[in-house]
Design a protein around this motif. Structure first.
Motif, PDB file in Angstrom:
ATOM      1  N   MET A  98      46.618  21.811  46.845  1.00 39.69           N
ATOM      2  CA  MET A  98      45.620  21.715  45.785  1.00 39.69           C
ATOM      3  C   MET A  98      45.953  22.614  44.608  1.00 39.69           C
ATOM      4  SD  MET A  98      41.907  21.459  47.607  1.00 39.69           S
ATOM      5  CE  MET A  98      41.121  21.537  46.001  1.00 39.69           C
ATOM      6  N   GLU A  99      47.118  23.265  44.626  1.00 36.59           N
ATOM      7  CA  GLU A  99      47.543  24.133  43.536  1.00 36.59           C
ATOM      8  C   GLU A  99      46.519  25.231  43.288  1.00 36.59           C
ATOM      9  OE1 GLU A  99      48.742  22.018  40.078  1.00 36.59           O
ATOM     10  OE2 GLU A  99      50.006  20.635  41.169  1.00 36.59           O
ATOM     11  N   ILE A 100      45.999  25.819  44.329  1.00 35.06           N
ATOM     12  CA  ILE A 100      45.078  26.934  44.222  1.00 35.06           C
ATOM     13  C   ILE A 100      45.486  27.964  45.257  1.00 35.06           C
ATOM     14  CG2 ILE A 100      43.403  25.919  45.828  1.00 35.06           C
ATOM     15  CD1 ILE A 100      41.205  27.160  44.120  1.00 35.06           C
ATOM     16  N   GLY A 101      45.439  29.207  44.880  1.00 36.61           N
ATOM     17  CA  GLY A 101      45.905  30.234  45.799  1.00 36.61           C
ATOM     18  C   GLY A 101      45.092  31.502  45.691  1.00 36.61           C
ATOM     19  N   GLY A 102      45.622  32.546  46.308  1.00 37.61           N
ATOM     20  CA  GLY A 102      44.891  33.801  46.378  1.00 37.61           C
ATOM     21  C   GLY A 102      45.454  34.901  45.512  1.00 37.61           C
ATOM     22  N   ASP A 103      46.413  34.615  44.625  1.00 37.21           N
ATOM     23  CA  ASP A 103      46.952  35.645  43.744  1.00 37.21           C
ATOM     24  C   ASP A 103      45.923  36.012  42.680  1.00 37.21           C
ATOM     25  OD1 ASP A 103      49.164  35.112  45.250  1.00 37.21           O
ATOM     26  OD2 ASP A 103      50.539  34.979  43.558  1.00 37.21           O
ATOM     27  N   PHE A 104      45.819  37.305  42.367  1.00 40.74           N
ATOM     28  CA  PHE A 104      44.860  37.740  41.353  1.00 40.74           C
ATOM     29  C   PHE A 104      45.376  38.983  40.644  1.00 40.74           C
ATOM     30  CE2 PHE A 104      43.823  40.161  45.097  1.00 40.74           C
ATOM     31  CZ  PHE A 104      43.412  41.404  44.637  1.00 40.74           C
ATOM     32  N   TYR A 105      44.801  39.245  39.494  1.00 41.63           N
ATOM     33  CA  TYR A 105      45.105  40.460  38.738  1.00 41.63           C
ATOM     34  C   TYR A 105      43.854  40.816  37.939  1.00 41.63           C
ATOM     35  CZ  TYR A 105      45.647  37.175  34.884  1.00 41.63           C
ATOM     36  OH  TYR A 105      45.417  36.193  33.970  1.00 41.63           O
ATOM     37  N   ASP A 106      43.782  42.057  37.467  1.00 44.79           N
ATOM     38  CA  ASP A 106      42.651  42.487  36.649  1.00 44.79           C
ATOM     39  C   ASP A 106      43.019  43.781  35.938  1.00 44.79           C
ATOM     40  OD1 ASP A 106      40.190  42.396  35.477  1.00 44.79           O
ATOM     41  OD2 ASP A 106      39.028  42.621  37.321  1.00 44.79           O
ATOM     42  N   LEU A 107      42.359  44.013  34.838  1.00 44.13           N
ATOM     43  CA  LEU A 107      42.511  45.249  34.076  1.00 44.13           C
ATOM     44  C   LEU A 107      41.106  45.730  33.748  1.00 44.13           C
ATOM     45  CD1 LEU A 107      44.652  47.120  32.850  1.00 44.13           C
ATOM     46  CD2 LEU A 107      44.535  45.772  30.752  1.00 44.13           C
ATOM     47  N   VAL A 108      40.730  46.910  34.264  1.00 44.76           N
ATOM     48  CA  VAL A 108      39.351  47.388  34.200  1.00 44.76           C
ATOM     49  C   VAL A 108      39.296  48.653  33.348  1.00 44.76           C
ATOM     50  CG1 VAL A 108      37.322  48.067  35.528  1.00 44.76           C
ATOM     51  CG2 VAL A 108      39.014  46.508  36.532  1.00 44.76           C
ATOM     52  N   PRO A 109      38.617  48.643  32.201  1.00 43.82           N
ATOM     53  CA  PRO A 109      38.493  49.865  31.396  1.00 43.82           C
ATOM     54  C   PRO A 109      37.448  50.811  31.987  1.00 43.82           C
ATOM     55  CG  PRO A 109      37.346  48.042  30.329  1.00 43.82           C
ATOM     56  CD  PRO A 109      37.998  47.475  31.557  1.00 43.82           C
ATOM     57  N   THR A 110      37.722  52.091  31.968  1.00 40.39           N
ATOM     58  CA  THR A 110      36.758  53.130  32.345  1.00 40.39           C
ATOM     59  C   THR A 110      36.798  54.206  31.260  1.00 40.39           C
ATOM     60  OG1 THR A 110      38.422  54.322  33.657  1.00 40.39           O
ATOM     61  CG2 THR A 110      37.059  52.691  34.811  1.00 40.39           C
ATOM     62  N   VAL A 111      35.952  55.208  31.388  1.00 37.80           N
ATOM     63  CA  VAL A 111      35.859  56.240  30.356  1.00 37.80           C
ATOM     64  C   VAL A 111      37.153  57.039  30.307  1.00 37.80           C
ATOM     65  CG1 VAL A 111      34.598  58.269  29.547  1.00 37.80           C
ATOM     66  CG2 VAL A 111      33.365  56.389  30.645  1.00 37.80           C
ATOM     67  N   GLY A 112      37.896  56.879  29.187  1.00 37.46           N
ATOM     68  CA  GLY A 112      39.123  57.639  28.987  1.00 37.46           C
ATOM     69  C   GLY A 112      40.291  57.167  29.831  1.00 37.46           C
ATOM     70  N   ARG A 113      40.073  56.222  30.699  1.00 35.75           N
ATOM     71  CA  ARG A 113      41.124  55.729  31.584  1.00 35.75           C
ATOM     72  C   ARG A 113      41.025  54.209  31.718  1.00 35.75           C
ATOM     73  NH1 ARG A 113      40.427  59.949  36.674  1.00 35.75           N
ATOM     74  NH2 ARG A 113      41.084  61.857  35.598  1.00 35.75           N
ATOM     75  N   ALA A 114      41.871  53.678  32.570  1.00 35.62           N
ATOM     76  CA  ALA A 114      41.813  52.252  32.893  1.00 35.62           C
ATOM     77  C   ALA A 114      42.386  52.062  34.289  1.00 35.62           C
ATOM     78  CB  ALA A 114      42.587  51.427  31.877  1.00 35.62           C
ATOM     79  N   ALA A 115      42.042  50.969  34.904  1.00 33.03           N
ATOM     80  CA  ALA A 115      42.585  50.630  36.219  1.00 33.03           C
ATOM     81  C   ALA A 115      43.214  49.244  36.137  1.00 33.03           C
ATOM     82  CB  ALA A 115      41.496  50.652  37.279  1.00 33.03           C
ATOM     83  N   ALA A 116      44.406  49.108  36.708  1.00 32.18           N
ATOM     84  CA  ALA A 116      45.091  47.816  36.797  1.00 32.18           C
ATOM     85  C   ALA A 116      45.276  47.469  38.263  1.00 32.18           C
ATOM     86  CB  ALA A 116      46.443  47.869  36.091  1.00 32.18           C
ATOM     87  N   VAL A 117      45.064  46.199  38.604  1.00 32.05           N
ATOM     88  CA  VAL A 117      45.196  45.792  39.996  1.00 32.05           C
ATOM     89  C   VAL A 117      45.859  44.422  40.043  1.00 32.05           C
ATOM     90  CG1 VAL A 117      42.893  44.740  40.037  1.00 32.05           C
ATOM     91  CG2 VAL A 117      43.955  45.431  42.176  1.00 32.05           C
ATOM     92  N   ILE A 118      46.677  44.209  41.042  1.00 32.12           N
ATOM     93  CA  ILE A 118      47.259  42.904  41.309  1.00 32.12           C
ATOM     94  C   ILE A 118      47.317  42.738  42.822  1.00 32.12           C
ATOM     95  CG2 ILE A 118      49.687  43.624  41.359  1.00 32.12           C
ATOM     96  CD1 ILE A 118      50.272  40.991  39.775  1.00 32.12           C
ATOM     97  N   GLY A 119      47.076  41.510  43.302  1.00 30.84           N
ATOM     98  CA  GLY A 119      47.058  41.303  44.746  1.00 30.84           C
ATOM     99  C   GLY A 119      47.301  39.857  45.115  1.00 30.84           C
ATOM    100  N   ASP A 120      47.401  39.632  46.411  1.00 32.39           N
ATOM    101  CA  ASP A 120      47.734  38.302  46.931  1.00 32.39           C
ATOM    102  C   ASP A 120      47.036  38.121  48.263  1.00 32.39           C
ATOM    103  OD1 ASP A 120      48.797  35.928  47.757  1.00 32.39           O
ATOM    104  OD2 ASP A 120      50.885  36.586  47.764  1.00 32.39           O
ATOM    105  N   VAL A 121      46.049  37.204  48.294  1.00 32.17           N
ATOM    106  CA  VAL A 121      45.362  36.867  49.537  1.00 32.17           C
ATOM    107  C   VAL A 121      46.159  35.782  50.244  1.00 32.17           C
ATOM    108  CG1 VAL A 121      43.246  35.968  50.574  1.00 32.17           C
ATOM    109  CG2 VAL A 121      43.127  37.480  48.578  1.00 32.17           C
TER     110      VAL A 121
END
Length: 715
Positions: free
Chosen positions: A514-537
Motif C-alpha cells: 500500500m506504499e505506507i510505512g512507519g518511517d518518520f521524522y520531526d523537528l521540534v522547537p523549544t526555548v533556546g534549543r530544538a529537538a530533531a528526531v527520526i525513526g522507523d517502525v
C-alpha cells in the motif's frame, strides 16, 4: 538468453535488387524459412502514422494461431516489438524461456518451440519485423550460419522495401503461405494410387489433415470409426463435422502437434459409449491422424463436449487468453488504460480509446489514448449520466453500442455533430463487474468499420475481462490515495524555521504493497534549543503507520515538557510496551543547542547519523545507544554530546536509504558518506534531492525512506 546480431550480416549488401512487385514478402519469407529450416514465420509491416506492427503475411501455420498479435503495438512486451524497439535479433530458445520472458505468448501458445524475431530496417528507417519458429528439437543456441542467414535475409528484404517506397510502390499484405517450400516431397517414393490402396487395406483409421485441420483424405476404417461418410469429412475440419469432437481440448492437441512438431494424442468419447484413440503425427504441411478403438477407458468420465462455431473459436480463445494474461499485470487504472491501448486496441484495429467511469452521478474520464488533442477526450469529464451521449447510455444500461459510421452515430445522437472527434466508427463497450457497471470502454476507428456478429461477440466478451481489471484497479487506486493521505497527515507538513539551524527533509514510500510505512521524522522547537528526531517502525501497513503517529506525538510531548534526550527515549520505549503492540521501532533523537554549538544524541538501534564537518570530512556517528524501542521495559539509553560547528551538516536517515538487495550495508553507507562529502556545500534542498536521487528513480523500493538534513549556521 537474447541473441544479439554481431553486426556483420547487417553490413552485407544484396547481390541484386529484384523488380518490385509480385509476392515480395511471401517469397522472401519462404526462402528464409527454407534456408534456416524453420517451420513457420510471419512478416510485419509498420503501420503508417501509427506505432503498430501489422501482420502482412504468415507461413507454415494458420493465422488463427497468431490472432492476438495480428496488430502489435511497438510498446508491447512481445518478441517482434522488442526486436524493433531495440533494433536487434531476439532469440527465445524454448517453452521455459518463453514463459519467463514473454508470459502473454506462453499463455496462448503453451507449446515447445523456438523463435527468432528481427527488425526490417535500413539506416534510420524501420519498415517492420519478422519472426520464424522451429520445433523445440532446435539446439538452444542459434548457429553462426543461422544468424548470418537471418541477418542477410532481413537486410535484403528491408532494402527491397526501401526500394519499393522510393519508387512509390509501398508493399502491402499478401496471401498467407500454408506450406512454404512444400514440393513433391513424396515424388519417386510411392505412386499416389498405390498409397491410397495401401491405406484402405489397413485395419485402423487414417486421416490426412492440412494446416487448418481440414480433412484431405480418410480411409474406410476412419469413416466407420467416426460414424461419418467420407463425403461428410472431406474438406471440413474434424471438430466441425463431428459435434462430439467440438471441444477446445482436442483442438489444443492439434495446435500443439503443429507448433511443436511433436506427436500428440488424445482419447474422445463417440456417443453413446465408444472411446476412440487419436494419434497425431505432424509435418510441416499438415497432420496424419491414426484412429483406433481405445481400451481400458470404459470407466472414464468426461463432460459432454461443448457445441459452437468452430471456425472462430481459436481466435476467440487466443484473444481472451492474451488479454487475460496482460491484464493480470495491471495494478492501477492507468495501467489498465495503457494495456488496452497497447494490447487490445491494436488487435481489433482501433486507433483511439477512452475509458470512462462514474462518480457522483457524473461521467469521469479515467484515461485515453490516441487523440492528438487531449481536450477531445476530456470534454466528457463531468457530463451527467443522464446526458444524451452514448458513453453515458452504455454505462447506465449495460448494453453495448456499435456505430459503423459517423452518420449512424449522429442519427441517434444529434448532439455529437457539434463535437466531432475526427473518428469515423465507434464501439461503446459496457464494463460490468460483480453484476454492476463500473465504466465504459470507447474504441474509436479512423475509418468506417463494420462490426460483424462474431467481432461484436469477441469485443463484448473481452470487455468483461477489462471490467474485472478496472474494478480491481479502482480499488487499488482508492487504497493508494488513502495510504498517501494517511502518510501525509502523520508526517510534518513543513519544518519550522529555527535560529542557527537550516533544515530539509525528504520522504519516499516503498513501491510495493500500500506504499505506507512507519518511517518518520520531526523537528521540534523549544526555548533556546530544538529537538530533531527520526525513526522507523517495523512494518509497512496501516498498523505501522498508526504506531508511528503515536510515537511522533509522544516524542514531541516529552520534548515540550523538558525531558532530557535519554529520558525521552526511555519514556517512548515505555509507551510502546504499554500499548501492547508486537512491533518494534528504531530511533535517533538529537537535542540541538545552536548558541553553544553542541548536540546531545540518544540512539535506539537506529542507523548512525553522518556528520559532515566544514572542511568536508564526513564522520559516522556510531556512538553508544540502547536497544530498539518496544523490547525491554527497563532499557536505558546512553547519551553522547558532540560539537556542531557552523557549516557542519548532520544527515539523519532510515535504513531504506542504504539497504538494497545484494549490496553490503557498509559499502552503501560509505557511498552515502562520499556523496555527502562531495556535495555538502550545496543548498540543503538540492543536497537532499541528490542524496535520495539514486533510490527515487528505482523501479522497486522494498522499504520506505526518510531523510532529515540539518546545517548549523553562524549566529
Amino acid at each position: 538468453m537474447v541473441g544479439v546480431s554481431d553486426g556483420q550480416a547487417s553490413r552485407r549488401e544484396p547481390s541484386a535488387l529484384a523488380p518490385v512487385g509480385g509476392p515480395l514478402l511471401s517469397l522472401a519469407l519462404a526462402a528464409l524459412m527454407e534456408d534456416v529450416h524453420a517451420h513457420s514465420g510471419a512478416v510485419y509491416l509498420l503501420a503508417p502514422d501509427e506505432p503498430v506492427l501489422e501482420m502482412a503475411v504468415m507461413a507454415g501455420l494458420p493465422r488463427a494461431f497468431a490472432a492476438p498479435w495480428e496488430r502489435v503495438g511497438l510498446s508491447a512486451p512481445l518478441p517482434v516489438a522488442e526486436a524493433v524497439r531495440e533494433r536487434r535479433l531476439v532469440w527465445v530458445s524454448g517453452e521455459e524461456q518463453m514463459a519467463g520472458r514473454y508470459p502473454r505468448v506462453a499463455v496462448v501458445l503453451p507449446y515447445s518451440f523456438a523463435l527468432a524475431a528481427l527488425p526490417l530496417a535500413c539506416a534510420d528507417t524501420v519498415y517492420g519485423a519478422l519472426f520464424v519458429t522451429w520445433p523445440d528439437s532446435h539446439p538452444p543456441e542459434l548457429s553462426s550460419r543461422e544468424r548470418d542467414q537471418l541477418g542477410v535475409a532481413c537486410d535484403r528484404l528491408a532494402t527491397r522495401l526501401a526500394h519499393a517506397v522510393e519508387k512509390g510502390h509501398p508493399v502491402g499484405p499478401e496471401p498467407d503461405l500454408p506450406t512454404p517450400g512444400a514440393t513433391a516431397a513424396m515424388a519417386g517414393t510411392l505412386g499416389a494410387g498405390e498409397a491410397v490402396r495401401m491405406a484402405a487395406r489397413l485395419p485402423y483409421g487414417l486421416c490426412a489433415l492440412d494446416l487448418h485441420g481440414r480433412v484431405g483424405y480418410a480411409n474406410a476404417a476412419a469413416c466407420e470409426l467416426l460414424g461419418m461418410p467420407v463425403g461428410g469429412l472431406l474438406g471440413a475440419q474434424l471438430w466441425a463435422s463431428l459435434p462430439w469432437l467440438n471441444d477446445p481440448a482436442y483442438e489444443d492437441c492439434y495446435r500443439a502437434a503443429l507448433i511443436s512438431q511433436h506427436v500428440t494424442s488424445f482419447v474422445a468419447l463417440r456417443p453413446p459409449g465408444d472411446w476412440l484413440s487419436f494419434r497425431l503425427y505432424p509435418s510441416t504441411n499438415g497432420l496424419s491422424v491414426r484412429i483406433s478403438r481405445a481400451r481400458a477407458v470404459s470407466a472414464m468420465a468426461r463432460a459432454e463436449p461443448r457445441h459452437g462455431e468452430a471456425t472462430t473459436r481459436l481466435v476467440t480463445i487466443s484473444h481472451v487468453l492474451s488479454l487475460a494474461g496482460a491484464l493480470t499485470e495491471a495494478v492501477g487504472v492507468q495501467d489498465v488504460v495503457q494495456l488496452i491501448a497497447s494490447e487490445f486496441a491494436p488487435t481489433v484495429g482501433s486507433q483511439a480509446l477512452i475509458l470512462l467511469g462514474s462518480q457522483g452521478g457524473r461521467l469521469r474520464v479515467l484515461g485515453h489514448r490516441g487523440y492528438p488533442d487531449a481536450a477531445i477526450a476530456e470534454r466528457f469529464d463531468g457530463e451527467p449520466l443522464t446526458a444524451q451521449i452514448p458513453g453515458a447510455h452504455v454505462l447506465t444500461s449495460g448494453v453495448p453500442a456499435f456505430f459503423e459510421s459517423r452518420r449512424q452515430l449522429e442519427h441517434l445522437y444529434p448532439a455529437r455533430r457539434a463535437t466531432p472527434d475526427g473518428m469515423a466508427a465507434w464501439a461503446f463497450l459496457p464494463l460490468i463487474a460483480s453484476g454492476r457497471p463500473v465504466g465504459t470502454c470507447v474504441l474509436a476507428y479512423a475509418e468506417p468499420h463494420a462490426f460483424p456478429a462474431d467481432e461484436r461477440a469477441i469485443l463484448t466478451s473481452l470487455s468483461g475481462l477489462i471490467a474485472l481489471a478496472l474494478e480491481r484497479a479502482l480499488l487499488y487506486d482508492a487504497k493508494h490515495q488513502l495510504a498517501h493521505g494517511l502518510q501525509a497527515a502523520l508526517l510534518p507538513h513543513s519544518l519550522p524555521s529555527l535560529p542557527g539551524i537550516e533544515a530539509a527533509a525528504r520522504y519516499l514510500p516503498a513501491t510495493q504493497g500500500m506504499e505506507i510505512g512507519g518511517d518518520f521524522y520531526d523537528l521540534v522547537p523549544t526555548v533556546g534549543r530544538a529537538a530533531a528526531v527520526i525513526g522507523d517502525v517495523q512494518g509497512h501497513n496501516v498498523t505501522a503507520a498508526g504506531l508511528m503517529g503515536q510515537i511522533r506525538t509522544a516524542v514531541r510531548a516529552y520534548t515540550t515538557v523538558g525531558q532530557a534526550p535519554g529520558q525521552v527515549m526511555r519514556s517512548t520505549n515505555r509507551l510502546m510496551i504499554d500499548l501492547g503492540t508486537d512491533l518494534f521501532a528504531s530511533c535517533v533523537y538529537l537535542r540541538l543547542d545552536p548558541a553553544r554549538q553542541r548536540v546531545v544524541m540518544a540512539r535506539a538501534g537506529h542507523p548512525p547519523p553522518l556528520l559532515r564537518k566544514p572542511d568536508g570530512q564526513v564522520r559516522v556517528l556510531d556512538l553508544a545507544g540502547g536497544p530498539l524501542l518496544g523490547i525491554d521495559a527497563d532499557a536505558t539509553y546512553t547519551t553522547t554530546e558532540f560539537a556542531l560547528a557552523p557549516g557542519s551538516v548532520l544527515a539523519l536517515y532510515t535504513d531504506g536509504l542504504i539497504e538494497s538487495p545484494g549490496v553490503d550495508i557498509e559499502d552503501a553507507l560509505a557511498e552515502l558518506g562520499e556523496r555527502l562529502a562531495e556535495s555538502g556545500d550545496e543548498p540543503l534542498d538540492e543536497l537532499a534531492d541528490r542524496l535520495v536521487r539514486h533510490t527515487a528513480t528505482a523501479e522497486e523500493r522494498l522499504d520506505d525512506i526518510a531523510l532529515l538534513l540539518l546545517r548549523a549556521r553562524a549566529s
